[in-house]
Design a protein around this motif. Structure first.
Motif, PDB file in Angstrom:
ATOM      1  N   GLY A 167       0.826  -1.206   0.000  1.00 36.25           N
ATOM      2  CA  GLY A 167       0.000   0.000   0.000  1.00 36.25           C
ATOM      3  C   GLY A 167       0.857   1.251   0.000  1.00 36.25           C
ATOM      4  O   GLY A 167       0.560   2.216  -0.715  1.00 36.25           O
ATOM      5  N   VAL A 168       1.956   1.235   0.776  1.00 36.77           N
ATOM      6  CA  VAL A 168       2.858   2.393   0.794  1.00 36.77           C
ATOM      7  C   VAL A 168       3.430   2.620  -0.605  1.00 36.77           C
ATOM      8  O   VAL A 168       3.490   3.748  -1.094  1.00 36.77           O
ATOM      9  N   PHE A 169       3.820   1.516  -1.278  1.00 40.42           N
ATOM     10  CA  PHE A 169       4.362   1.661  -2.632  1.00 40.42           C
ATOM     11  C   PHE A 169       3.296   2.182  -3.600  1.00 40.42           C
ATOM     12  O   PHE A 169       3.588   2.966  -4.503  1.00 40.42           O
ATOM     13  N   ALA A 170       2.044   1.746  -3.387  1.00 36.99           N
ATOM     14  CA  ALA A 170       0.966   2.256  -4.242  1.00 36.99           C
ATOM     15  C   ALA A 170       0.823   3.760  -4.040  1.00 36.99           C
ATOM     16  O   ALA A 170       0.687   4.520  -5.011  1.00 36.99           O
ATOM     17  N   TYR A 171       0.906   4.187  -2.775  1.00 37.94           N
ATOM     18  CA  TYR A 171       0.855   5.626  -2.491  1.00 37.94           C
ATOM     19  C   TYR A 171       1.988   6.340  -3.230  1.00 37.94           C
ATOM     20  O   TYR A 171       1.786   7.425  -3.785  1.00 37.94           O
ATOM     21  N   ILE A 172       3.191   5.706  -3.223  1.00 38.13           N
ATOM     22  CA  ILE A 172       4.334   6.342  -3.879  1.00 38.13           C
ATOM     23  C   ILE A 172       4.030   6.551  -5.362  1.00 38.13           C
ATOM     24  O   ILE A 172       4.247   7.640  -5.909  1.00 38.13           O
ATOM     25  N   ALA A 173       3.482   5.520  -6.018  1.00 47.96           N
ATOM     26  CA  ALA A 173       3.166   5.658  -7.445  1.00 47.96           C
ATOM     27  C   ALA A 173       2.114   6.738  -7.659  1.00 47.96           C
ATOM     28  O   ALA A 173       2.243   7.583  -8.549  1.00 47.96           O
ATOM     29  N   ILE A 174       1.077   6.741  -6.813  1.00 43.52           N
ATOM     30  CA  ILE A 174      -0.009   7.725  -6.963  1.00 43.52           C
ATOM     31  C   ILE A 174       0.527   9.141  -6.782  1.00 43.52           C
ATOM     32  O   ILE A 174       0.291  10.033  -7.599  1.00 43.52           O
ATOM     33  N   TYR A 175       1.290   9.327  -5.689  1.00 44.91           N
ATOM     34  CA  TYR A 175       1.818  10.659  -5.428  1.00 44.91           C
ATOM     35  C   TYR A 175       2.797  11.090  -6.506  1.00 44.91           C
ATOM     36  O   TYR A 175       2.914  12.283  -6.801  1.00 44.91           O
ATOM     37  N   THR A 176       3.524  10.111  -7.099  1.00 46.00           N
ATOM     38  CA  THR A 176       4.451  10.494  -8.161  1.00 46.00           C
ATOM     39  C   THR A 176       3.686  11.108  -9.330  1.00 46.00           C
ATOM     40  O   THR A 176       4.087  12.138  -9.874  1.00 46.00           O
ATOM     41  N   ILE A 177       2.567  10.476  -9.709  1.00 45.85           N
ATOM     42  CA  ILE A 177       1.767  11.028 -10.802  1.00 45.85           C
ATOM     43  C   ILE A 177       1.343  12.458 -10.467  1.00 45.85           C
ATOM     44  O   ILE A 177       1.512  13.384 -11.261  1.00 45.85           O
ATOM     45  N   VAL A 178       0.803  12.641  -9.251  1.00 38.91           N
ATOM     46  CA  VAL A 178       0.315  13.969  -8.860  1.00 38.91           C
ATOM     47  C   VAL A 178       1.461  14.981  -8.832  1.00 38.91           C
ATOM     48  O   VAL A 178       1.351  16.089  -9.356  1.00 38.91           O
TER      49      VAL A 178
END
Lengths: 356, 294
Positions: free
Chosen positions: A55-66
């Protein structure tokens, strides 16, 4: 000591040789990067990391896009936005609302992106009149209005929207509850991140990117060169909001449970922190910024220090900004320089020793 | 429309407006002398309100002494933050400096539960809420009067200081052009340090004023902080009095709109109105358009 240098040199040489097909092809690099990142999806199956860590890694990918979208504003156009979190919320909650209304997923995505882009365009128009800190706080107004709407309008479900599962193309259903599905969802998010890195690269290296850079240096000079302020301001703000909205949509896809209360000023400030700490105008830098601000605290500091991890991340932000004002991404450059210096010095010492 | 509600709203707005005005004045001071938007203004105030509340709890002394102690700790916090964090970062870009204040927020918010525990602490009013008198049916507490008078007096003192003293002159020239004033021998470093200290004191007072109503918790100044930013934009950041006027306008309009139009949508209506206003007057009520060189 010579042995250490030889080992390091041969490792870098080896790395250099296996990445040879990617040299000079940045787009391919980003795709490979996204694919490599998506491999994390299978680590929990092998018991290497916990499901929560994914989940933390998913957050990293999401925040990277933003953060990439925000970098287009902060780094390339010199404009600041404090409403980023509001638009992530728009993406995530908007998908939830449209799915509950029974719309197919693809249509919901299009609708949400269009709505956000329209609001982003309005802010862009607004930015033609207002600038500097006034513009920053005007976007804060927009962010506050949006977060108030999410909390108060009953259609957003009060506390949170539960999505449950998402149907791609009408028959391909993925739910957060199943572990295999969760891995597939993670891969989707990671690959979309890679694609958005490519998109960012293309925007930056196109006519638009050059126009934005020119505008950030001097608006008057840019106008004198025939660059339409209105057109590119609109493009800058609309792309930033679209990136943020897509980040929100990825949030909805992966977590499938969207709270209404977490889209305030604090998250917007964290997004800016990611860009600032990582590096203005750098795509990998943005990713590094997300790792420093979100990844390191959640992956390591929380386990090591528990409750006081928040203090450490604060100190980390302050130190990085004081010592790497242009961004943490330049640390690689510094390490390389230091390494060569060390090697040269060692060689020189050896020569003098032999002479004696 | 009866006079009772009107007066109640009026006193209420003056009280909340004073808190906003103090916070806004702190923000504009730092904005002008350090060239950064201080997002940590509210958190610094909250931190010192925590100090006040825990002093009160442990030593059982009265609110007046506690408030004075908090002012002193606020002064030192301001100076510490300036010397340790802001000055070493003098050369970084404006946006990075703002993010440094985010780092300050994280450090202070992280320290709060460790130093003061996780419970919401209480701070009493300066005067008991029973001490009050009645004007046209509306109850007016002594505490409210005290807050309004103290904030107005402080702000008056501040304006006098800025306008008529040597240090005030130094502050004004630092605000208008730091490099030139440094060349002219103005101790800009000390001016910046003092403005951080003053801003911290203002933030702390705002926190002590709202504490009896909301309790001392990490988010107690969130609304005040955001409203102070809005006050700054509405009044214009290029003068010191603009944000103060803006703060009272925001407090009044929010209270009246919330009461007479909509409780839930009051904020949204006021914010939208201010946005529209900004579109036509982009530098606020009293702001001037800065000269841009081509």
């Amino acid at each position: 000591m010579t042995l250490v240098f030889t080992i390091i040199d041969s490792i870098t040489k080896f790395f250099h040789s296996i990445t040879k097909p990617l040299h000079g092809r940045p787009q391919a690099q980003y795709i490979v990067f996204g694919l490599l990142f998506s491999l994390i999806a299978w680590l929990p199956h092998l018991d290497v990391i916990k499901w929560g860590t994914m989940g933390v890694f998913a957050y990293i990918a999401i925040y990277t896009i933003v953060a990439l979208g925000l970098n287009l504003l902060l780094g390339f156009s010199g404009l600041i936005s404090l409403s980023t979190a509001g638009f992530i919320g728009a993406g995530a909650l908007g998908i939830g609302v449209f799915l509950q209304l029974g719309w197919p997923f693809e249509l919901a995505v299009i609708a949400v992106v269009l709505i956000s882009a329209a609001i982003g365009g309005l802010i862009g128009l607004f930015s033609l009149k207002v600038d500097g800190i006034y513009l920053a706080i005007a976007t804060l107004f927009v962010g506050e209005i949006l977060s108030q709407i999410y909390k108060q309008v009953p259609i957003f479900g009060g506390q949170a929207i539960r999505i449950g599962s998402i149907e791609f193309l009408g028959n391909f259903e993925l739910s957060m509850i199943s572990q295999t599905d969760r891995s597939i969802l993670f891969m989707i998010v990671a690959i979309i991140m890679g694609l958005f890195m490519v998109l960012m690269h293309n925007i930056v290296h196109s006519k638009t990117g050059r126009a934005l850079l020119a505008m950030s240096r001097s608006e008057h000079a840019a106008q004198a060169m025939g660059i339409s302020l209105m057109r590119y301001r609109l493009i800058a703000f609309m792309s930033a909001t679209i990136f943020a909205t897509v980040g929100g949509i990825m949030y909805a896809i992966y977590f499938q449970n969207v709270p209404t209360t977490s889209w305030g000023l604090e998250l917007s400030l964290f997004m800016i922190a990611m860009v600032v700490v990582g590096g203005f105008k750098s795509i990998y830098g943005t990713f590094i910024g997300v790792i420093v601000i979100h990844g390191i605290p959640n992956l390591f500091l929380k386990d090591l220090f528990g409750d006081i991890s928040y203090i450490f991340s604060g100190i980390l932000i302050i130190l990085v900004i004081i010592f790497y004002p242009r961004g943490f991404v330049y640390i690689g450059h510094d390490i390389k320089k230091y390494y060569y210096k060390l090697k040269e010095k060692f060689k020189r010492d050896e020569v003098t020793n032999n002479d004696n | 429309m009866d006079f009772k509600t009107l007066f109640t709203l009026l006193f209420n707005s003056l009280e909340t407006g004073s808190g906003y005005a103090l916070a806004a004045l702190g923000i504009v001071l730092i904005f002008r002398t350090s060239r950064t938007t201080n997002f940590a203004q509210g958190t610094i105030g909250t931190f010192n309100a925590y100090i006040a509340a825990s002093l009160m709890m442990r030593l059982d002394i009265n609110i007046w002494v506690v408030a004075i102690c908090a002012t002193i700790t606020a002064f030192s916090t301001g100076i510490l933050i300036d010397t340790l964090i802001i000055r070493p970062a003098a050369k970084v870009s404006a946006i990075s400096k703002q993010i440094i204040t985010l780092g300050i927020i994280m450090v202070l918010v992280g320290l709060m539960p460790i130093l003061f525990g996780i419970d919401t602490l209480q701070l009493p009013r300066f005067f008991e809420s029973s001490q009050s008198f009645i004007i046209a049916g509306a109850t007016l507490q002594y505490n409210t009067i005290f807050i309004i008078v103290l904030s107005l007096a402080l702000m008056g003192l501040m304006f006098y200081f800025i306008q008529y003293t040597k240090w005030g002159l130094a502050t004004r020239v630092t605000a208008s052009d730091e490099t030139t004033s440094k060349l002219m021998g103005v101790p800009t470093k000390r001016v910046t340090m003092l403005s951080w200290a003053t801003a911290a004191i203002f933030g702390t007072l705002a926190a002590i004023f709202v504490a009896p109503r909301v309790g001392v918790n990490p988010n107690m100044l969130l609304t005040v902080q955001i409203s102070a930013f809005f006050a700054g934009t509405l009044g214009g950041f290029s003068t010191f009095y603009g944000p103060v006027v803006g703060a009272y306008i925001i407090a009044f309009s929010r209270n009246f709109v919330q009461f007479y139009i909509s409780d839930i949508w009051g904020n949204v209506i006021v914010y939208t109105l201010i946005l529209v206003f900004l579109y036509f007057k982009p530098y606020g009520l009293f702001g001037k358009k800065p000269n841009k060189k081509v």
